[in-house]
Design a protein around this motif. Structure first.
Motif, mmCIF file in Angstrom:
data_model
loop_
_atom_site.group_PDB
_atom_site.id
_atom_site.type_symbol
_atom_site.label_atom_id
_atom_site.label_comp_id
_atom_site.label_asym_id
_atom_site.label_seq_id
_atom_site.Cartn_x
_atom_site.Cartn_y
_atom_site.Cartn_z
ATOM 1 N N GLU A 1 9.014 5.979 9.125
ATOM 2 C CA GLU A 1 7.689 5.428 9.401
ATOM 3 C C GLU A 1 7.718 4.573 10.671
ATOM 4 O OE1 GLU A 1 5.238 4.617 5.420
ATOM 5 O OE2 GLU A 1 7.075 3.435 5.542
ATOM 6 N N PHE A 2 6.550 4.477 11.305
ATOM 7 C CA PHE A 2 6.379 3.553 12.424
ATOM 8 C C PHE A 2 4.963 2.987 12.350
ATOM 9 C CE2 PHE A 2 5.325 7.771 13.869
ATOM 10 C CZ PHE A 2 4.172 7.623 14.620
ATOM 11 N N GLU A 3 4.718 1.908 13.077
ATOM 12 C CA GLU A 3 3.443 1.199 12.985
ATOM 13 C C GLU A 3 2.572 1.427 14.209
ATOM 14 O OE1 GLU A 3 4.154 -2.970 12.345
ATOM 15 O OE2 GLU A 3 4.922 -2.637 10.319
ATOM 16 N N ASP B 1 0.269 14.349 7.943
ATOM 17 C CA ASP B 1 0.479 13.033 8.557
ATOM 18 C C ASP B 1 0.350 12.002 7.438
ATOM 19 O OD1 ASP B 1 0.771 13.923 11.197
ATOM 20 O OD2 ASP B 1 -1.380 13.810 11.580
ATOM 21 N N LEU B 2 1.443 11.352 7.088
ATOM 22 C CA LEU B 2 1.417 10.303 6.068
ATOM 23 C C LEU B 2 0.928 9.015 6.716
ATOM 24 C CD1 LEU B 2 4.859 11.020 4.386
ATOM 25 C CD2 LEU B 2 2.620 11.770 3.630
ATOM 26 N N HIS B 3 0.089 8.274 5.999
ATOM 27 C CA HIS B 3 -0.449 7.045 6.588
ATOM 28 C C HIS B 3 -0.765 6.006 5.525
ATOM 29 C CE1 HIS B 3 -3.704 9.955 5.924
ATOM 30 N NE2 HIS B 3 -4.525 8.934 5.729
ATOM 31 N N ARG B 4 -0.508 4.747 5.919
ATOM 32 C CA ARG B 4 -0.874 3.559 5.137
ATOM 33 C C ARG B 4 -1.868 2.788 5.998
ATOM 34 N NH1 ARG B 4 4.076 2.041 1.673
ATOM 35 N NH2 ARG B 4 5.630 3.518 2.400
ATOM 36 N N PRO B 5 -3.158 3.007 5.799
ATOM 37 C CA PRO B 5 -4.144 2.299 6.626
ATOM 38 C C PRO B 5 -4.435 0.903 6.088
ATOM 39 C CG PRO B 5 -5.239 3.828 5.159
ATOM 40 C CD PRO B 5 -3.761 3.998 4.927
ATOM 41 N N ALA B 6 -5.204 0.165 6.861
ATOM 42 C CA ALA B 6 -5.714 -1.150 6.451
ATOM 43 C C ALA B 6 -4.606 -2.104 6.024
ATOM 44 C CB ALA B 6 -6.772 -1.005 5.352
ATOM 45 N N CYS B 7 -3.585 -2.197 6.848
ATOM 46 C CA CYS B 7 -2.494 -3.154 6.613
ATOM 47 C C CYS B 7 -2.513 -4.222 7.711
ATOM 48 C CB CYS B 7 -1.136 -2.439 6.644
ATOM 49 S SG CYS B 7 -0.910 -1.207 5.344
ATOM 50 N N ARG C 1 0.842 -1.191 0.000
ATOM 51 C CA ARG C 1 0.000 0.000 0.000
ATOM 52 C C ARG C 1 0.877 1.241 0.000
ATOM 53 N NH1 ARG C 1 -4.954 0.067 0.569
ATOM 54 N NH2 ARG C 1 -5.234 -1.682 1.987
ATOM 55 N N LYS C 2 0.525 2.181 -0.836
ATOM 56 C CA LYS C 2 1.242 3.459 -0.842
ATOM 57 C C LYS C 2 0.770 4.298 0.335
ATOM 58 C CE LYS C 2 2.031 3.726 -5.801
ATOM 59 N NZ LYS C 2 1.128 2.906 -6.591
ATOM 60 N N SER C 3 1.677 5.090 0.862
ATOM 61 C CA SER C 3 1.333 6.023 1.919
ATOM 62 C C SER C 3 0.588 7.197 1.301
ATOM 63 C CB SER C 3 2.610 6.493 2.611
ATOM 64 O OG SER C 3 2.298 7.160 3.802
ATOM 65 N N GLU C 4 -0.287 7.818 2.067
ATOM 66 C CA GLU C 4 -1.078 8.932 1.556
ATOM 67 C C GLU C 4 -1.073 10.079 2.551
ATOM 68 O OE1 GLU C 4 -5.612 8.178 2.738
ATOM 69 O OE2 GLU C 4 -4.753 6.443 1.700
ATOM 70 N N ALA D 1 3.927 8.399 9.369
ATOM 71 C CA ALA D 1 5.118 9.256 9.444
ATOM 72 C C ALA D 1 4.673 10.694 9.273
ATOM 73 C CB ALA D 1 6.126 8.885 8.356
ATOM 74 N N ARG D 2 5.504 11.608 9.655
ATOM 75 C CA ARG D 2 5.262 13.031 9.383
ATOM 76 C C ARG D 2 5.831 13.356 8.009
ATOM 77 N NH1 ARG D 2 1.830 16.114 11.189
ATOM 78 N NH2 ARG D 2 3.134 17.929 11.253
ATOM 79 N N GLN D 3 5.178 14.254 7.314
ATOM 80 C CA GLN D 3 5.668 14.689 6.014
ATOM 81 C C GLN D 3 6.982 15.442 6.200
ATOM 82 O OE1 GLN D 3 6.356 14.391 3.200
ATOM 83 N NE2 GLN D 3 4.828 15.230 1.837
ATOM 84 N N SER D 4 7.900 15.231 5.264
ATOM 85 C CA SER D 4 9.164 15.960 5.252
ATOM 86 C C SER D 4 9.602 16.121 3.801
ATOM 87 C CB SER D 4 10.241 15.218 6.059
ATOM 88 O OG SER D 4 10.777 14.146 5.314
#
Length: 171
Positions: free
Chosen positions: A114-116, A131-137, A63-66, A87-90
């Motif tokens: 990134e962290f989980e 706030d970058l996020h990859r949900p539903a993993c 999954r890509k982060s969004e 993760a925080r955007q940078s």
């Protein structure tokens, strides 16, 4: 600036939330989510949308982060479990797809730092812009979850809650 919590802690923590977030969380707390139908419901036109989703988890690398620029995401697991990779955007993170101006999302394949988070039923996370996020993993993928996503226009963070009435839509 993401917030992670659990509905069981809501009463003791709600004082720390902006009025529009209190409204969203009270809605999550009182709606009959287990029996709610899959779909998108408008709470305040395009400024606040409530989505009930059925998701099959995937491995985090699938999954890509969004992230979003206009909307805050409130995401809560109703049934099942999900891992969210955050993760925080940078400036180190470069989008592979940038639809922020048209559809309010940008996607990232590679993200630094990134962290989980493991979300179980009743746990929620609030993602603010950047706030970058990859949900539903999940670790194995293929787990079915029922989840809720509330999209809130970030401009509503400064709105007085007395001007908002969401009692017309109870699931």
């Amino acid at each position: 600036m993401m917030i992670l919590s659990d509905l069981s802690k809501w009463e003791e923590e709600k004082w720390a939330y902006a009025p529009i977030l209190r409204i969203a969380m009270d809605y999550l707390r009182t709606a009959n989510l287990e029996n709610a139908g899959i779909g998108t419901y408008s709470l305040l036109g395009d400024d606040m949308l409530f989505m009930i989703q059925q998701a099959n988890t995937v491995l985090p690398q699938e999954r890509k982060s969004e992230h979003h620029a206009k909307y805050i995401d409130v995401q809560m697991v109703v049934t099942g479990e999900e891992i969210h990779v955050v993760a925080r955007q940078s400036e180190l993170n470069v989008p592979v797809e940038d639809q922020l101006s048209d559809r309010d999302y940008a996607l990232y394949k590679k993200v630094e730092n990134e962290f989980e988070l493991l979300l179980k039923p009743g746990m929620f996370v609030i993602y603010f812009p950047n706030d970058l996020h990859r949900p539903a993993c999940s670790r194995t993928g293929g787990m079915e979850t029922k989840r809720v996503v509330i999209k809130i226009n970030k401009d509503l963070l400064q709105t007085n809650s007395e001007n908002l009435n969401l009692n017309h839509l109870l699931l």
